[in-house]
Design an enzyme around this catalytic site. Structure first.
Site, mmCIF file in Angstrom:
data_model
loop_
_atom_site.group_PDB
_atom_site.id
_atom_site.type_symbol
_atom_site.label_atom_id
_atom_site.label_comp_id
_atom_site.label_asym_id
_atom_site.label_seq_id
_atom_site.Cartn_x
_atom_site.Cartn_y
_atom_site.Cartn_z
ATOM 1 N N THR A 126 38.304 42.751 18.306
ATOM 2 C CA THR A 126 37.451 42.010 19.244
ATOM 3 C C THR A 126 38.354 41.248 20.197
ATOM 4 O O THR A 126 39.506 40.952 19.873
ATOM 5 C CB THR A 126 36.558 41.017 18.506
ATOM 6 O OG1 THR A 126 37.417 40.115 17.804
ATOM 7 C CG2 THR A 126 35.652 41.696 17.513
ATOM 8 N N GLU A 147 31.304 44.859 16.939
ATOM 9 C CA GLU A 147 30.884 44.910 15.536
ATOM 10 C C GLU A 147 29.693 45.842 15.309
ATOM 11 O O GLU A 147 29.330 46.128 14.181
ATOM 12 C CB GLU A 147 30.525 43.499 15.044
ATOM 13 C CG GLU A 147 31.734 42.584 14.838
ATOM 14 C CD GLU A 147 32.159 41.812 16.079
ATOM 15 O OE1 GLU A 147 31.820 42.269 17.198
ATOM 16 O OE2 GLU A 147 32.812 40.768 15.945
ATOM 17 N N LYS A 159 23.201 21.987 25.577
ATOM 18 C CA LYS A 159 22.203 21.179 24.874
ATOM 19 C C LYS A 159 21.997 19.895 25.662
ATOM 20 O O LYS A 159 22.800 18.972 25.595
ATOM 21 C CB LYS A 159 22.673 20.899 23.445
ATOM 22 C CG LYS A 159 21.523 20.923 22.477
ATOM 23 C CD LYS A 159 21.977 21.046 21.057
ATOM 24 C CE LYS A 159 20.761 21.272 20.163
ATOM 25 N NZ LYS A 159 21.104 21.314 18.773
ATOM 26 N N TRP A 209 17.739 23.148 24.366
ATOM 27 C CA TRP A 209 18.613 24.213 24.836
ATOM 28 C C TRP A 209 18.227 24.685 26.237
ATOM 29 O O TRP A 209 17.061 24.891 26.531
ATOM 30 C CB TRP A 209 18.550 25.424 23.889
ATOM 31 C CG TRP A 209 19.306 25.219 22.619
ATOM 32 C CD1 TRP A 209 19.997 24.108 22.259
ATOM 33 C CD2 TRP A 209 19.438 26.151 21.549
ATOM 34 N NE1 TRP A 209 20.556 24.290 21.013
ATOM 35 C CE2 TRP A 209 20.226 25.539 20.558
ATOM 36 C CE3 TRP A 209 18.974 27.453 21.325
ATOM 37 C CZ2 TRP A 209 20.557 26.165 19.358
ATOM 38 C CZ3 TRP A 209 19.298 28.089 20.137
ATOM 39 C CH2 TRP A 209 20.099 27.444 19.158
HETATM 40 P P1 AMP Z 1 32.275 42.774 22.745
HETATM 41 O O1 AMP Z 1 32.339 42.788 21.275
HETATM 42 O O2 AMP Z 1 33.559 42.418 23.406
HETATM 43 O O3 AMP Z 1 31.715 44.044 23.271
HETATM 44 O O4 AMP Z 1 31.285 41.604 23.184
HETATM 45 C C1 AMP Z 1 29.980 41.536 22.662
HETATM 46 C C2 AMP Z 1 29.221 40.415 23.307
HETATM 47 O O5 AMP Z 1 28.985 40.690 24.691
HETATM 48 C C3 AMP Z 1 27.845 40.217 22.739
HETATM 49 O O6 AMP Z 1 27.861 39.508 21.535
HETATM 50 C C4 AMP Z 1 27.150 39.484 23.861
HETATM 51 O O7 AMP Z 1 27.466 38.107 23.861
HETATM 52 C C5 AMP Z 1 27.758 40.108 25.088
HETATM 53 N N1 AMP Z 1 26.866 41.140 25.623
HETATM 54 C C6 AMP Z 1 26.917 42.461 25.415
HETATM 55 N N2 AMP Z 1 25.943 43.089 26.108
HETATM 56 C C7 AMP Z 1 25.248 42.130 26.751
HETATM 57 C C8 AMP Z 1 24.114 42.122 27.616
HETATM 58 N N3 AMP Z 1 23.498 43.245 28.010
HETATM 59 N N4 AMP Z 1 23.670 40.925 28.060
HETATM 60 C C9 AMP Z 1 24.272 39.778 27.703
HETATM 61 N N5 AMP Z 1 25.340 39.716 26.905
HETATM 62 C C10 AMP Z 1 25.833 40.876 26.435
#
Ligand code: AMP
Length: 545
Positions: free
Chosen positions: A189, A334, A443, A448
């Protein structure tokens, strides 16, 4: 009593074997690092993948060994995806946009034995090689002899040429069969907080994810598609497209490192691309290019957008101006990554105007194979009314159970769900909408405020190129939203006018307290706005002085 059906493990190599046998003419077209266009087919690449497995054997790679790649989307990267996992080793894709310290950390943490890389990254490996421990025996440049960079590596680390090794290996290799739960790929990640963590995909989870991604209400690739994954193969396996495309025989168009609007437009038109996938920043760049140049995309039917919330502007502009459908998806490393996909249901098929736009801004509904729920701070499940927001949790067939090097189940809640770190609402039709990352939540006076909703609105202002909302400290309310804006080139924006743009669109107390204008926003290695950096700089903006 057991069923009386044939038993075959779900193995990644079977996807490629299928493509070579049933879609031999399906193409893989790659823009190489050297700048030319390389063309091959599933028929011709499959034996090269078996040759790559032999090459790995000759390098001493054993099943379960981690073999790293630091590479753009290309046919050689695809050969390694299949060669490495097909022989039972683990393909560890590394994001070159990580800091050198994180890069060395994950190579060491994964205990990679061989690293394959594009010549572009020669300076990067030269800089970190001294911090890499001795598990790494060889560094292989994914090129021909004529383009080999000359770099110095520490003692005991060989510098090798991919095409030389491929010539020396032969293709008399048969894909072995093994347990489908065997690890196939490893992706860390981006680690915006703390150290990067490794997600270890299995053959089974990867094949099931590819099946699901090919459902009609998900990405739904078809043999006639020509797919251009802008999303890199070093980030969550390019959202599974290197598996889902050959599974149906769709052609893959690999853009290499050329991801700017002009290069993408040319490649999409020249190669008759029908579908592409990537994060919003890429599409904003493409849109700017199309508008400035007057060019059109002649064959593209749809874009899949995820990784960050898709701003309204992209839906509107691509739909109305260019006739391209935008599909909004949500996922994370994940989750391999697909968790939800926004496709219509009978209940909303007739929506139009603002109601339709509001639906499309949502991240979508659950795909069979991954369930979701929202819970409060105490872990109690919250209602699906589209209003109440809570911590989003997932579980399913391609959801992480524990991180690489951890203990089984340590990524889960006591009742077996994965806490995504996102905050979301789910409506009565099952459509989920991300309102924030839990660490980005604002917050204000105990309530929120959704930063994503405020960002989306700001981005729909015609003079705004990019926008971010952060929680700024506030003496009375604890935290208040602060809007940080990059104006569109050549435009100046009046603060008061921009803030009044929110009136009537959100509750009055959600309207940001102030606006700061900047020339660009910082982005993470995976293209998301780096809120942490913005908070470090601007968190005291409303209290200072
Ligand atoms: P990653 O593991 O680097 O792909 O990041 C995942 C994170 O990206 C998720 O937990 C979200 O916070 C964000 N994310 C992925 N897709 C979207 C989406 N369509 N809209 C908003 N946030 C997103």
């Amino acid at each position: 009593m057991l069923g009386l059906m044939q038993d075959q493990p779900l193995l990644i190599s079977s996807i490629l074997a299928h493509a070579a046998r049933h879609h031999p003419k399906g193409e893989i077209v790659s823009k190489t690092v050297e700048g030319d266009l390389h063309r091959t087919t599933y028929r011709d690449i499959e034996p090269r993948c078996r040759r790559a497995a032999r090459m790995l054997q000759r390098l001493g790679v054993q099943p379960d060994d981690r073999v790293a790649t630091l590479a753009w989307n290309s046919f050689r990267h695809l050969e390694l995806y299949y060669g490495i996992s097909g022989m039972g080793a683990i393909c560890h894709t590394i994001n070159p946009r990580l800091s050198p310290a994180d890069l060395a950390y994950i190579i060491n943490h994964a205990e990679d034995v061989v690293l394959f890389l594009d010549t572009t990254f020669a300076p990067l490996i030269a800089a970190v090689a001294k911090d890499v421990r001795t598990s790494l025996r060889a560094v292989v440049f994914m090129t021909e002899r004529a383009h080999m960079p000359d770099i110095a590596l520490p003692m005991g680390m060989d510098l090798l040429c991919y095409e030389d090794l491929m010539v020396a290996a032969d293709e008399d290799y048969a894909w072995p069969s093994f347990d489908e739960h065997t690890a196939a790929a490893l992706c860390y990640t981006s680690g915006t907080t703390g150290k990067p963590k490794g997600v270890l995909y299995s053959h089974r989870s990867t094949v099931l994810h590819a099946f699901a991604s090919n459902m009609a209400d998900v990405i739904g690739l078809r043999a006639a598609d020509r797919v251009l994954p802008v999303v890199p193969m070093f980030h969550v396996n390019a959202w599974g497209t290197p598996y889902s495309a050959p599974m149906v025989g769709a052609s893959l168009i690999m853009p290499g490192r050329h991801l700017d609007g002009a290069s993408l437009t040319k490649l999409m038109n020249d190669e008759r691309v029908t579908l592409s996938a990537g994060v919003p920043t890429v599409w904003l760049g493409l849109l700017n290019h199309l508008r400035a140049s007057g060019e059109r995309l002649h064959t593209v039917k749809s874009f899949v957008i995820g990784g960050s919330a898709c701003p309204r502007l992209l839906f509107e502009a691509f739909d109305k101006e260019y006739g391209i459908r935008i599909d909004h998806a949500w996922g994370m490393s994940e989750l391999s990554p697909l968790g939800t996909y926004n496709a219509p249901k009978p209940a909303n098929a007739d929506l139009a105007g603002e109601e339709l736009m509001r639906l499309r801004e949502k991240q979508g509904r659950s795909i069979f194979g991954v369930d979701m729920r929202i819970v409060d701070d105490e872990g109690r499940e919250l209602p699906w009314d589209g209003t109440v927001s809570g911590h989003l949790q997932s579980r399913g067939l391609w959801v992480c159970n524990s991180y690489f090097g951890g203990t089984a189940g340590d990524a889960l809640t006591p009742d077996g769900w994965f806490a995504t770190g996102d905050v979301a609402t789910i409506d009565a039709d099952g459509y989920m909408e991300i309102t924030d990352r839990s660490k980005d939540v604002i917050k204000s006076g105990g309530e929120w405020i959704s930063s994503i909703q405020l960002e989306n609105l700001a981005m729909s202002h015609p003079d705004v190129a990019e926008a971010a909302i952060i929680a700024a400290r506030h003496e009375k309310w604890d935290e208040r939203p602060l809007l940080i804006v990059v104006p569109r080139e050549g435009r100046t924006i009046d603060k008061a006018a921009l803030l009044s743009f929110y009136e009537g669109k959100v509750a009055k107390w959600w309207i940001p307290d102030d606006v700061v204008f900047v020339s660009e926003l910082p982005h993470t290695a995976t293209g998301k706005v780096q809120k942490l950096a913005l908070r470090t700089e601007w968190a005291n903006h409303l209290v200072a002085g």
